[in-house]
Design a protein around this motif. Structure first.
Motif, PDB file in Angstrom:
ATOM      1  N   ASN A 122     -45.448  38.424  39.019  1.00  0.00           N
ATOM      2  CA  ASN A 122     -44.933  37.695  40.175  1.00  0.00           C
ATOM      3  C   ASN A 122     -44.374  36.382  39.637  1.00  0.00           C
ATOM      4  O   ASN A 122     -45.135  35.471  39.297  1.00  0.00           O
ATOM      5  CB  ASN A 122     -46.047  37.442  41.187  1.00  0.00           C
ATOM      6  N   PHE A 123     -43.055  36.304  39.529  1.00  0.00           N
ATOM      7  CA  PHE A 123     -42.459  35.138  38.867  1.00  0.00           C
ATOM      8  C   PHE A 123     -42.573  33.871  39.706  1.00  0.00           C
ATOM      9  O   PHE A 123     -42.527  32.762  39.151  1.00  0.00           O
ATOM     10  CB  PHE A 123     -41.005  35.441  38.481  1.00  0.00           C
ATOM     11  N   TRP A 124     -42.741  34.000  41.004  1.00  0.00           N
ATOM     12  CA  TRP A 124     -42.964  32.800  41.808  1.00  0.00           C
ATOM     13  C   TRP A 124     -44.362  32.254  41.545  1.00  0.00           C
ATOM     14  O   TRP A 124     -44.552  31.046  41.400  1.00  0.00           O
ATOM     15  CB  TRP A 124     -42.775  33.105  43.288  1.00  0.00           C
ATOM     16  N   THR A 125     -45.340  33.137  41.456  1.00  0.00           N
ATOM     17  CA  THR A 125     -46.702  32.711  41.101  1.00  0.00           C
ATOM     18  C   THR A 125     -46.725  32.068  39.716  1.00  0.00           C
ATOM     19  O   THR A 125     -47.381  31.043  39.501  1.00  0.00           O
ATOM     20  CB  THR A 125     -47.660  33.913  41.132  1.00  0.00           C
ATOM     21  N   ALA A 126     -45.976  32.669  38.770  1.00  0.00           N
ATOM     22  CA  ALA A 126     -45.902  32.106  37.422  1.00  0.00           C
ATOM     23  C   ALA A 126     -45.320  30.700  37.457  1.00  0.00           C
ATOM     24  O   ALA A 126     -45.795  29.788  36.754  1.00  0.00           O
ATOM     25  CB  ALA A 126     -45.056  33.004  36.530  1.00  0.00           C
ATOM     26  N   TYR A 127     -44.299  30.507  38.282  1.00  0.00           N
ATOM     27  CA  TYR A 127     -43.667  29.186  38.420  1.00  0.00           C
ATOM     28  C   TYR A 127     -44.643  28.166  38.996  1.00  0.00           C
ATOM     29  O   TYR A 127     -44.786  27.053  38.465  1.00  0.00           O
ATOM     30  CB  TYR A 127     -42.434  29.315  39.306  1.00  0.00           C
ATOM     31  N   MET A 128     -45.340  28.526  40.065  1.00  0.00           N
ATOM     32  CA  MET A 128     -46.277  27.597  40.690  1.00  0.00           C
ATOM     33  C   MET A 128     -47.441  27.279  39.755  1.00  0.00           C
ATOM     34  O   MET A 128     -47.901  26.133  39.680  1.00  0.00           O
ATOM     35  CB  MET A 128     -46.803  28.189  42.002  1.00  0.00           C
ATOM     36  N   THR A 129     -47.918  28.276  39.028  1.00  0.00           N
ATOM     37  CA  THR A 129     -48.987  28.045  38.049  1.00  0.00           C
ATOM     38  C   THR A 129     -48.516  27.127  36.938  1.00  0.00           C
ATOM     39  O   THR A 129     -49.256  26.253  36.475  1.00  0.00           O
ATOM     40  CB  THR A 129     -49.460  29.389  37.459  1.00  0.00           C
ATOM     41  N   GLY A 130     -47.267  27.325  36.502  1.00  0.00           N
ATOM     42  CA  GLY A 130     -46.694  26.473  35.463  1.00  0.00           C
ATOM     43  C   GLY A 130     -46.552  25.031  35.910  1.00  0.00           C
ATOM     44  O   GLY A 130     -46.809  24.094  35.132  1.00  0.00           O
ATOM     45  N   LYS A 131     -46.142  24.825  37.153  1.00  0.00           N
ATOM     46  CA  LYS A 131     -46.033  23.463  37.691  1.00  0.00           C
ATOM     47  C   LYS A 131     -47.403  22.787  37.708  1.00  0.00           C
ATOM     48  O   LYS A 131     -47.518  21.599  37.373  1.00  0.00           O
ATOM     49  CB  LYS A 131     -45.461  23.520  39.113  1.00  0.00           C
ATOM     50  N   LEU A 132     -48.420  23.528  38.104  1.00  0.00           N
ATOM     51  CA  LEU A 132     -49.771  22.981  38.126  1.00  0.00           C
ATOM     52  C   LEU A 132     -50.254  22.637  36.722  1.00  0.00           C
ATOM     53  O   LEU A 132     -50.882  21.592  36.506  1.00  0.00           O
ATOM     54  CB  LEU A 132     -50.716  23.999  38.772  1.00  0.00           C
ATOM     55  N   LEU A 133     -49.918  23.500  35.774  1.00  0.00           N
ATOM     56  CA  LEU A 133     -50.284  23.244  34.375  1.00  0.00           C
ATOM     57  C   LEU A 133     -49.661  21.945  33.877  1.00  0.00           C
ATOM     58  O   LEU A 133     -50.325  21.121  33.229  1.00  0.00           O
ATOM     59  CB  LEU A 133     -49.835  24.415  33.509  1.00  0.00           C
ATOM     60  N   LEU A 134     -48.378  21.741  34.192  1.00  0.00           N
ATOM     61  CA  LEU A 134     -47.692  20.522  33.762  1.00  0.00           C
ATOM     62  C   LEU A 134     -48.259  19.285  34.455  1.00  0.00           C
ATOM     63  O   LEU A 134     -48.374  18.219  33.849  1.00  0.00           O
ATOM     64  CB  LEU A 134     -46.192  20.648  34.048  1.00  0.00           C
TER      65      LEU A 134
END
Length: 478
Positions: free
Chosen positions: A457-469
């Motif tokens: 789920n690339f939207w989930t990946a994006y949101m997780t990545g934003k949180l990581l940053l």
């Protein structure tokens, strides 16, 4: 399995067309010849240095490493030119070399002549990787093509047209909605040919940076070879609203031919490596490779399943280095699931890459019967992820939208969206992006060796990545 360019044709609709296009075998005109891979001992005395990488890497390649805090090391240094000259003086025709593996590829007319090179003090070993066949099937031929996509493929009210399902199942359209369509990302496609990409109007809208042929001897034109690469390119780069939109339509592309259609021998691993190194040197961010190998024409070259550890095959050694160079490799798992081999091939066994399997287009979506399975020999989950590939919509070398089957086509669907994800999260490393894609899979909590981590789920990946940053920034402030 003679051709391991992972393409499974829908036999009931294409057999007659395919048969009409196949040429008769002809005698191999070059006569008896051999290609050897020479392994060199070192790079001593090289005029190249680590503190002046601009002599052998583009500024974009250097910047990619800096952004990910990756060091330039001895594997990046070119092969010592003094060694190459000494090899040439002994009469060999040099076909290429690998700086990462410190090898030189030479052509000889007499296999006994290899002894002259074994005796060189800087040559540690030699390996036969190609032998001239008795006959070949000519592959470079042009097809007629259509100027426009067929009107009946126009999809009223759906801008993605026929590609909507294969993008929306991955939530990739949501990345596109916020402007992440691959802009600023450069993708190399390693394949066997790109038939009519230079002529079909829909491909003229794509940002193609250039092309290169690494197969020896080179084709008269890679745009007359197989349309396998054409189909792969279309899955990512197409932008034909209401007909077909690819997964990364605003990315830039390099078209690199590394697959020899006329024979199946280990030298293709050298061609693949040279193409990957070229992609690195010109600054590519991702590589799409819908290629794989396990069985070769020559006895003794084929692999055994116990060798699928990411470290044994020459091509897998090269592929496993890519993330350390700051590049994401997205490679097809293979189409051997219904055959005696069943497993992934090489370089799908490589470490720190995304190996992609294929699932059915219709719900409930199951693994495609042909999709190769894992694990790698050292126990890593393979494939990593899956996407629609049984069948997937693509545009072929005749300029027509069609459905085709294979992990060859689920792979560019994943590759394009991975480029969009990285565009959205440019400060993450190649390895971090790979991990985000895996973690977003619907099978992440209980991965297996059929679906891997599942459908991302690339939207989930994006949101997780934003949180990581965000967490990373907060940690730095403390």
């Amino acid at each position: 399995m003679r051709r391991l360019i992972f393409l499974l044709t829908i036999l009931c609709t294409t057999t007659a067309v395919f048969a009409a296009d196949v040429a008769e075998r002809v005698k191999y005109k070059a006569g008896i010849s051999f290609i050897y891979r020479l392994y060199l001992t070192d790079k001593k005395g090289t005029p190249y240095t680590l503190d002046r990488p601009s002599r052998y890497l583009s500024s974009r390649s250097i910047d990619r490493r800096k952004r990910q805090h990756l060091s330039i090391d001895s594997t990046d240094l070119p092969v010592n030119p003094a060694y190459i000259k000494q090899i040439e003086r002994r009469g060999a025709t040099i076909l290429g070399n690998s700086r990462w593996q410190n090898t030189v590829l030479v052509s000889l007319n007499d296999s006994n002549g290899i002894q002259r090179y074994r005796q060189l003090p800087f040559v540690s070993s030699c390996k036969l990787v190609w032998q001239a066949p008795d006959s070949i099937t000519p592959t470079a031929n042009r097809h007629k093509y259509q100027e426009e996509l067929e009107a009946h493929f126009y999809t009223e009210g759906q801008p993605y047209g026929k590609s909507y399902e294969q993008i929306s199942t991955l939530q990739g359209h949501r990345l596109h909605d916020i402007g992440m369509q691959g802009e600023g990302m450069v993708i190399a496609i390693l394949d066997g040919g790109f038939k009519n990409v230079d002529r079909i109007p829909v491909f003229q809208k794509m940002d193609i940076r250039g092309w290169q042929d690494f197969v020896k001897p080179q084709s008269p034109t890679l745009f007359a070879e197989t349309d396998h690469g054409t189909k792969v390119l279309s899955a990512m780069a197409s932008m034909q609203p209401y007909y077909y939109i690819g997964t990364a339509p605003k990315a830039s592309y390099w078209l690199l031919r590394s697959e020899d259609q006329q024979t199946e021998q280990e030298v293709e691993e050298d061609f693949w490596t040279m193409a990957a190194e070229f992609a690195d040197s010109v600054g590519c961010d991702l590589i799409n490779s819908s290629l794989g190998y396990n069985e070769y024409d020559q006895q003794g070259m084929s692999y055994k399943q116990w060798q699928l550890d990411g470290r044994t095959a020459f091509v897998s050694q090269s592929a496993s280095m890519l993330a350390r160079k700051g590049i994401i490799l997205v490679n097809s798992a293979g189409n051997s699931g219904m055959g005696p081999w069943k497993k992934i091939g090489v370089p799908a066994d490589a470490d720190c890459i995304l190996t992609v399997g294929a699932i059915t287009a219709d719900e409930p979506r199951h693994i495609a019967p042909f999709s190769s399975v894992g694990p790698s020999q050292d126990g890593r989950i393979k494939p990593d992820v899956v996407a629609i590939g049984s069948p997937a919509f693509i545009i072929n070398g005749r300029g027509a939208i069609m459905q085709d089957m294979g992990t060859s086509f689920s792979t560019p669907i994943i590759c394009g969206l991975t480029a969009c994800l990285w565009q959205a999260l440019p400060f993450l490393t190649a390895e971090e992006i790979i991990n985000l894609v895996r973690q977003s899979g619907d099978n992440y909590k209980h991965p297996d060796n059929i679906y891997g981590y599942g459908l991302p789920n690339f939207w989930t990946a994006y949101m997780t990545g934003k949180l990581l940053l965000k967490k990373r920034d907060e940690s730095r402030k403390k």
